[in-house]
Design an enzyme around this catalytic site. Structure first.
Site: not given
Ligand code: FAD
Length: 494
Positions: A14, A79
């Site tokens: 996970g 970004k």
């Protein structure tokens, strides 16, 4: 063909990979299949992986993610590219931005016009002709309707996994907490039949997705798929990571600062900065690396520096029998161009397209593996380029990198660019022409020629053309707000 219908998919692990898979499968296939994810709170995730590339926007669209909500939940910033500092040589920096260079022209790409302009003294730096590049330098950002979305995010990896977990569970994914102690194989086929947990629980499934990180618990430890090692071309094998408080405004780009035996990342989030040093243990010890990193960070430490060891390379098959490796279990190129999360997404999309509802066929497995291999090989070439094409001679590490033999495909591409200024994009290749041009020239390779069609344009017209593009870029970016102001407004008003 294995005619066993796929009703139950089990995701082992996970981290970012596991929860990206769970969110996508439960949303897009959840009505027809049962999705279960097993993870252990006792085994931490790799915890880095906080810079992304623009393709993530497509994944988010697929999942119906609201961008402002996602940004607020993961303390994300925008970004627009990566600044490569000291890569070409010490104090010679450049930016690889996500934008497009200049204007489209049917005959020749913009760099050909720019190269002639350079000879005639008509141009300024290449980045002045790319809006995203200029915006990096000016700390600006905007998301504009009906415009190319050439941006990505810096995000908190832990919060991102939580965000995706929430989505996956809403769509019916079942999470089981527990440590996998054994991977059970069917004696006749060698397929995985079930995962045994330390608690003695048995989790059966038809298709297994290995998201257990570098250990590759299913794909390698159980199925012995094999690994192609790339450390001869990508010799960095260690990283040390630490988070710090942010003292300056977050810039809209990742910083990649080359040092004597590797490079340092600086990833600005809204509330903190992620820092790390990627290095080659042959030339630098963990202690030296830690000191170098601590000497080159800003702000207060928020956690203890943590060393991560890895081996660059790829699993020989990303899909083997009834197991698909996604994320670090499938291999690791290098974090330099932030491509791992992209590859997770590509594995998921390919698995969706080839999803074997009616049974797993060898042809689907082969197609999947071929597509992944092609994509990974292309990215690998692009990353090697940064190390190999350098003028640095100041350390054993850089002397090794600049003289190492590189794949023929990369050598040919560098030669073609040097001789003709051309980049021919390969089928389904991730990095486009502008990316290659920025990095090739940024690392110091200036082509010897430009396309002859440029000479059909009189000098005065060329001058005007170049000025028009540059002024257009400047005017566009002038209107963009400050990056941080934009985030604050966007996250709270959408
Ligand atoms: P992990 O995060 O390692 O997760 C593994 C999971 O498996 C965990 O949940 C763990 O509990 C579980 N698990 C393992 N064994 C068991 C077991 N026995 N029983 C139960 N559960 C188990 N990628 C980018 O895209 N951008 C970047 O900027 C970037 N930077 C990076 C920098 C470095 C130094 C490194 C090493 C990687 C970077 N990456 C980056 C890659 C990125 O971190 C990973 O691709 C991403 O985090 C996915 O990791 P993962 O989920 O595959 O593995």
């Amino acid at each position: 063909m294995n005619s066993k219908k796929i009703k139950k998919v089990v995701i082992a692990g996970g981290g970012t990979a596991g929860w990206m898979c769970a969110a996508a499968l439960s949303k897009l296939l959840g009505k027809n299949i049962q999705v279960t994810l097993v993870e252990s709170d006792d085994i931490p995730t790799v915890g880095v992986g906080e810079a992304t590339i623009p393709t993530l926007l497509v994944f988010h669209q697929l999942l119906g993610i609201n961008e402002a909500e996602f940004m607020a939940a993961t303390n994300a910033t925008f970004k627009l590219g990566i600044a490569f500092e000291n890569w070409r040589d010490i104090k010679k920096d450049y930016i690889h931005s996500f934008g497009f260079l200049g204007q489209d022209c049917w005959a020749a790409s913009f760099q050909h016009f720019w190269l002639k302009g350079l000879q005639k003294n008509l141009v300024s730096e290449l980045g002045d002709y790319i809006p995203e590049h200029l915006a990096c330098r000016e700390g600006k950002f905007a998301v504009l309707a009906n415009q190319d979305k050439n941006y990505a995010y810096h995000l908190d990896a832990g919060l991102y996994a939580k965000f995706l977990r929430n989505l996956a569970e809403k769509n019916g994914c079942q999470r089981i907490e527990g440590k996998i102690s054994k991977v059970n194989l069917e004696p006749n086929t060698g397929n995985i039949s079930a995962l045994s947990l330390e608690s003695k629980q048995l989790i059966e499934g038809d298709l297994f997705i290995d998201c257990t990180g570098f250990r590759g618990l299913l794909i390698e430890q159980a199925l012995h798929t094999g690994y192609d090692d790339w450390s001869h071309n990508l010799p960095c094998d260690s990283a040390i990571a630490v988070q710090t408080t942010t003292i300056n405004k977050p810039v809209p780009y990742t910083r990649s600062i080359a040092h004597g035996a590797g490079w340092q990342w600086r990833i600005p989030l809204q509330n903190r900065t992620g820092n790390g040093l990627v290095f080659c243990s042959k030339y630098m010890s963990d202690e030296q690396a830690k000191q170098l990193l601590l000497d080159n960070i800003e702000g207060e430490l928020l956690n203890e520096p943590r060393v991560i060891k890895y081996r660059t390379g790829t699993r020989r098959k990303h899909w083997n029998k009834n197991c698909v490796a996604v994320g670090l279990s499938s291999g690791f190129i290098e974090p330099l161009e932030s491509t791992s999360i992209h590859l997770i997404q590509q594995s998921i999309v390919r698995l969706m397209l080839l999803f074997p509802s009616d049974g797993i066929s060898q042809s689907a497995i082969d197609e999947f593996n071929q597509q992944m291999k092609t994509e990974v090989d292309n990215i690998k070439d692009f990353i090697i380029l940064h190390y190999n094409l350098t003028e640095r001679k100041d350390s054993d590490f850089w002397r090794y990198c600049r003289t190492m033999p590189v794949p023929e495909s990369l050598t040919k591409r560098m030669q073609l660019f040097k001789q003709t200024a051309k980049i021919i994009k390969r089928h389904e290749e991730l990095f486009g022409e502008t990316s290659w041009v920025q990095v090739l020239m940024g690392q110091g390779l200036l082509p010897e020629q430009y396309h002859p069609i440029v000479d059909l344009m009189p000098d005065e017209e060329l001058k005007q053309f170049l000025n028009t593009v540059k002024t257009g870029v400047k005017r566009k970016v002038e209107k963009w707000p400050d990056h941080l102001d934009f985030i604050r407004h966007y996250c709270h008003s959408n």
